[in-house]
Design a protein around this motif. Structure first.
Motif, short mmCIF file in Angstrom:
data_model
loop_
_atom_site.label_atom_id
_atom_site.label_comp_id
_atom_site.label_asym_id
_atom_site.label_seq_id
_atom_site.Cartn_x
_atom_site.Cartn_y
_atom_site.Cartn_z
N ASP A 1 49.29 42.62 36.84
CA ASP A 1 50.37 42.56 37.86
C ASP A 1 49.85 42.22 39.19
N TYR A 2 49.02 43.30 39.65
CA TYR A 2 48.43 43.51 40.70
C TYR A 2 47.58 42.21 41.29
N PHE B 1 36.82 39.09 44.03
CA PHE B 1 35.63 40.16 44.10
C PHE B 1 36.16 41.51 44.68
N GLY B 2 37.19 41.27 45.52
CA GLY B 2 37.82 42.67 46.04
C GLY B 2 38.74 43.24 45.20
N HIS B 3 39.71 42.38 44.52
CA HIS B 3 40.81 43.30 43.80
C HIS B 3 40.17 43.18 42.33
N LYS C 1 36.44 45.29 41.69
CA LYS C 1 36.46 46.61 41.77
C LYS C 1 37.15 47.25 40.59
N ASN C 2 38.04 46.64 40.05
CA ASN C 2 38.89 47.43 38.98
C ASN C 2 37.95 47.30 37.66
N VAL D 1 34.87 55.81 43.07
CA VAL D 1 35.47 54.29 42.61
C VAL D 1 37.02 54.53 42.67
N ASP D 2 37.54 55.56 41.84
CA ASP D 2 38.80 55.56 41.69
C ASP D 2 39.72 56.73 42.16
N PRO D 3 40.33 56.39 43.19
CA PRO D 3 41.16 57.40 43.81
C PRO D 3 42.04 58.28 43.09
N ARG D 4 42.72 57.66 41.95
CA ARG D 4 43.35 58.57 40.91
C ARG D 4 42.97 59.78 40.56
#
Lengths: 328, 326
Positions: free
Chosen positions: A218-219, A235-237, A240-241, A314-317
Motif C-alpha cells: 500500500d505505501y 529507489f527511495g521507497h 530501501k524496503n 536501516v529499520d527504525p522499527r
C-alpha cells in the motif's frame, strides 16, 4: 542498543568457545600429537617425558583452558609441516583472502542489486527474462568450472589477465595488499568474478523477488498517488524496503565466501588461507587446521554482529522495539 | 447543477482481462463532482467503487485497464495521459487516501520526510519552507506537538493518528479533489467519526472536493452532498444525499436503506436483501439486480436499464419509467 550489543557479544563469546572446543578436540581425535611428532623408534620413557613436557598429561579441562588462553593471544603452536608459528602463517595469508572475498562481494552487490531492481521493476521485459535465465546458469555451474573457463578465455586465449597468483604485493604495516599495483588489480579480477558469480545471481534473485513484493504494498501505491517521481518511488521507497533481507544474505554469504574461497584460491593459486588450509589438510597439519577453524568462526561471528547492527540503521522499527525491551 | 464541473466521468468501463475471459469491474459509469462537493459512493464489496476511484487517479493495478469512456478534470481529458503527465496531476490536482493507514506510510521514513518529499515534488519550496509547511499540515490535521512529531516514524503513531498523517499527505499540495477510499474502515468506531469530521472540515476550509468511497451509509448521510449507489459495476442510483436516503427509487437502494437501524423508530427486524451480489463473471442479462429484486418484471430480465431521471435523482431502474409495476 548498547544492551543489545552487549547481549550479542556474550552470545558471540559462547559461540567462539564452542568453536574453540571443536578445534581443540581435533588435536585429540585426529591422531596422537606425540606419535605424529616423535619417530616410531622413540623409547617409551621419552614418549612419556615428551607427553609430560607438552602438558598432554593434564586433565582435559585444564588443557582446554590453556588452548583458549593461547588462542586469545593468537598462539596456536607450530605448524607440523613448516615448523612456523601457525598464528603468523594465518595472519600473513589472511589479507589475500579478505581482499579477494570483499572484492567478490562488491562485484556481486554492484552487479546483482541493479540487475535485481531492473528485473523486479520490469518482470516482463526481455532483458529481465534473459537475466533470469543466465542467473540459473550462474547458480548451477560449479565454481571451479567457472574459474577454469575464465582462465581459458581471458588468460589462455586472449592473454589479457594472469591465470594465477596475486601480482605485485605492497606491504602496509602488517597488511599486504595487491590493490595498489596494476598487476595486483589484474590478478584479482578473474578470481573475484569466479567467487562472486554465485552470490551475484543469488542477490539478483533475492532483490528481484523482494522488489516484486514491496511494489505491491500500500505505501508504494500511496507514494504513487502522491505523485512522486518513479525514481523516488522505486529507489527511495521500494529499494530501501528490500534492503533488510539483502543485508542478511550479504552478511551470511560474505562469511561463506571467506570460508569457501578454498576452491577459487586453489584454481587460481591464490596465496590465501584457503589454499593454506588445503595444503594443511593434505599434510594432516592439525594446528593450522584448528587455527583456520577458529579464525573463520571469528569472522562469521563478527560479520553477523555487524549485520545485526546494520538492521538497526536501516529499520527504525527495531530501534524502538529494543528501546521498549530495554526499558522493561 | 449550474456550478462548473470539477470532475466528469463519462461511460467509464474498467476491464480485467483474465485467463477465463474479461471481467468488467466498472461498466458504463458516469458521474460528476463539482468543486468543493462531497460525493459519496456506496455499494457492497466488489461493486466497483474502489475501481472507479483507482481509474480516476490512474492507478488501476495491471492488468486492469480503462476500456472505454473518458475522465475529464476541469474539462481536460486525463484518462489517456502518458504516465509522467498523469504523475503531475496525482497529488497536485487529485489526492488519495487509502483504507489502511497502517500500511499507507512507508515504515522506514520519518513522516516529516514523506511530507517534505511530497511537498517538494509539487510545489517550488526549499527544504526549510517545505518543512514549515509540513509542520503546519500536521497541526491542521490535529497532531499534537507537530514540530516534534514530524521527526517520528509511522510506527510511533496510533492508527487514527496515522490516518491524520495520511490526510496531511493527501492535502500537502492542495489538490482540488481527494479520492478517499474507505478512509475509516480500518479504524476504531470511536476514531472514525473524528477522522470523518476532520476530513470534512479540512475540505471545506480548502475548498477541496471529495469522492468518499465507503460502505457505511451513516458516514455518507453525515458527510456527503450527493451519493452514488453502485451495484455490480454500475451506478444504481445517484442524487442528492437526503433525497436518496428518504425517497430511494431503485429497489436496491430501498433495500440498503431498510438495512440501516434508525434512531427513534422501534423496528422489530431490519429488512435485508436476500441473496448476494453476482460475481463479475456471472452478471445476469438485463438488470444486474434482477435475481434479488422483489419487484422485477419481464423487462428487467430482458433489457439493461440506464440511469434515468427520477425526481431529483437518477435511478437505473425500469420502475421509474413504468410505475405501474410498483
Amino acid at each position: 542498543m548498547i544492551a543489545f550489543i552487549i547481549r550479542r557479544l556474550v552470545q558471540a563469546a559462547l559461540v567462539m568457545l564452542a568453536v574453540a572446543f571443536i578445534a581443540f578436540a581435533m588435536f585429540n581425535f585426529v591422531g596422537d600429537p606425540v606419535a605424529i611428532m616423535a619417530g616410531q623408534d622413540l623409547p617409551a620413557e621419552q614418549r612419556i617425558e615428551l607427553r609430560k613436557s607438552l602438558g598432554l598429561d593434564d586433565p582435559t579441562p585444564v588443557r582446554f583452558a590453556r588452548f583458549v588462553g593461547n588462542a586469545v593471544q593468537g598462539k596456536f603452536g607450530l605448524s607440523y609441516r613448516t615448523a612456523e608459528p601457525v598464528g603468523k602463517m594465518i595472519v600473513e595469508r589472511l589479507p589475500a583472502t579478505l581482499e579477494l572475498s570483499v572484492m567478490a562481494m562488491i562485484v556481486a552487490l554492484a552487479v546483482g542489486i541493479p540487475m535485481g531492481v531492473f528485473s523486479g521493476l520490469y518482470p516482463q521485459h526481455w532483458l529481465s527474462r534473459a537475466m533470469m535465465t543466465v542467473s540459473l546458469i550462474g547458480i548451477s555451474l560449479p565454481t571451479f568450472l567457472i574459474g577454469i573457463l575464465l582462465i581459458l578465455i581471458f588468460a589462455v586465449m586472449l592473454g589479457w589477465l594472469p591465470s594465477f597468483g596475486r601480482g605485485d604485493v605492497i606491504r602496509i604495516g602488517g597488511w599486504s595488499t595487491g590493490l595498489l599495483s596494476v598487476s595486483g588489480w589484474k590478478a584479482i579480477i578473474l578470481p573475484a568474478i569466479t567467487l562472486g558469480l554465485f552470490q551475484m545471481t543469488l542477490i539478483m534473485r533475492l532483490v528481484r523477488s523482494e522488489m516484486l513484493e514491496v511494489l505491491r504494498t500500500d505505501y508504494i501505491k500511496f507514494a504513487r498517488a502522491r505523485g512522486l517521481s518513479n525514481r523516488a518511488v522505486h529507489f527511495g521507497h521500494a529499494l530501501k524496503n528490500t534492503l533488510v533481507p539483502v543485508i542478511t544474505i550479504t552478511g551470511l554469504q560474505l562469511g561463506s565466501i571467506i570460508a569457501f574461497a578454498i576452491i577459487t584460491e586453489t584454481v587460481f593459486s591464490w596465496p590465501g588461507v584457503g589454499l593454506l588450509f588445503l595444503q594443511s589438510v593434505q599434510a594432516v597439519d592439525i594446528p593450522v587446521m584448528a587455527a583456520y577453524l577458529v579464525a573463520i568462526g571469528l569472522l562469521f561471528v563478527l560479520i553477523n554482529l555487524i549485520v545485526d547492527i546494520l538492521y538497526f540503521v536501516v529499520d527504525p522499527r527495531l530501534r524502538s522495539q529494543s528501546a521498549k525491551a530495554g526499558a522493561k | 447543477m449550474s456550478s462548473p464541473k470539477l470532475l466528469e466521468v463519462r461511460n467509464l468501463r474498467v476491464e480485467f482481462p483474465t485467463r477465463r475471459g474479461t471481467l468488467v469491474a466498472v461498466d458504463d459509469v458516469s458521474l460528476d463532482i463539482s468543486a468543493g462537493e462531497v460525493l459519496g459512493v456506496v455499494g457492497e464489496s466488489g461493486a466497483g467503487k474502489s475501481m472507479t476511484g483507482a481509474a480516476i487517479i490512474g492507478l488501476l493495478e495491471p492488468p486492469g485497464r480503462i476500456a472505454a469512456g473518458e475522465i475529464r478534470l476541469e474539462g481536460r481529458r486525463i484518462d489517456n495521459l502518458p504516465y509522467h503527465e498523469m504523475r503531475k496531476i496525482r497529488g497536485r490536482q487529485i489526492g488519495a487516501i487509502f483504507q489502511d493507514p497502517l500500511t499507507s506510510l512507508n515504515p522506514l521514513y520519518r513522516v516529516g520526510d514523506q511530507l517534505v518529499e511530497t511537498i517538494q515534488t509539487h510545489l517550488p519550496l526549499n527544504q526549510a519552507q517545505a518543512r514549515a509547511r509540513a509542520v503546519k499540515l500536521l497541526e491542521d490535521v490535529g497532531i499534537p506537538s507537530a514540530s516534534e512529531r514530524i521527526n517520528a516514524y509511522p510506527h510511533q503513531f496510533s492508527g487514527g493518528m496515522r490516518q491524520r498523517v495520511v490526510i496531511a499527505l493527501a492535502l500537502a499540495a492542495e489538490p482540488k479533489l481527494i479520492i478517499a477510499d474507505e478512509p475509516t474502515t480500518a479504524l476504531d468506531v470511536s476514531i472514525q467519526a473524528q477522522i470523518i469530521q476532520l476530513l470534512k472540515r479540512l475540505c471545506r476550509e480548502h475548498g477541496t472536493a471529495v469522492m468518499l468511497v465507503t460502505h457505511d451509509m451513516g458516514v455518507i448521510a453525515e458527510t456527503a452532498d450527493r451519493v452514488a449507489v453502485m451495484y455490480a459495476g454500475r451506478i444504481a442510483e445517484i442524487g442528492p444525499v437526503q433525497d436518496v436516503i428518504k425517497r430511494p427509487h431503485h429497489p436496491y437502494t430501498v433495500g440498503l436503506m431498510g438495512a440501516i437501524p434508525a434512531m427513534g423508530h422501534k423496528v422489530e427486524r431490519l429488512t435485508q436483501i436476500d441473496g448476494s451480489m453476482p460475481r463479475l463473471n456471472a452478471i445476469p442479462k438485463g438488470c444486474a439486480f434482477n435475481p434479488r429484486c422483489p419487484k422485477a418484471f419481464d423487462k428487467c430480465f430482458r433489457d439493461r436499464p440506464e440511469p434515468m431521471p427520477a425526481g431529483t435523482s437518477q435511478a437505473a431502474c425500469w420502475l421509474v419509467q413504468e410505475p405501474a409495476h410498483v
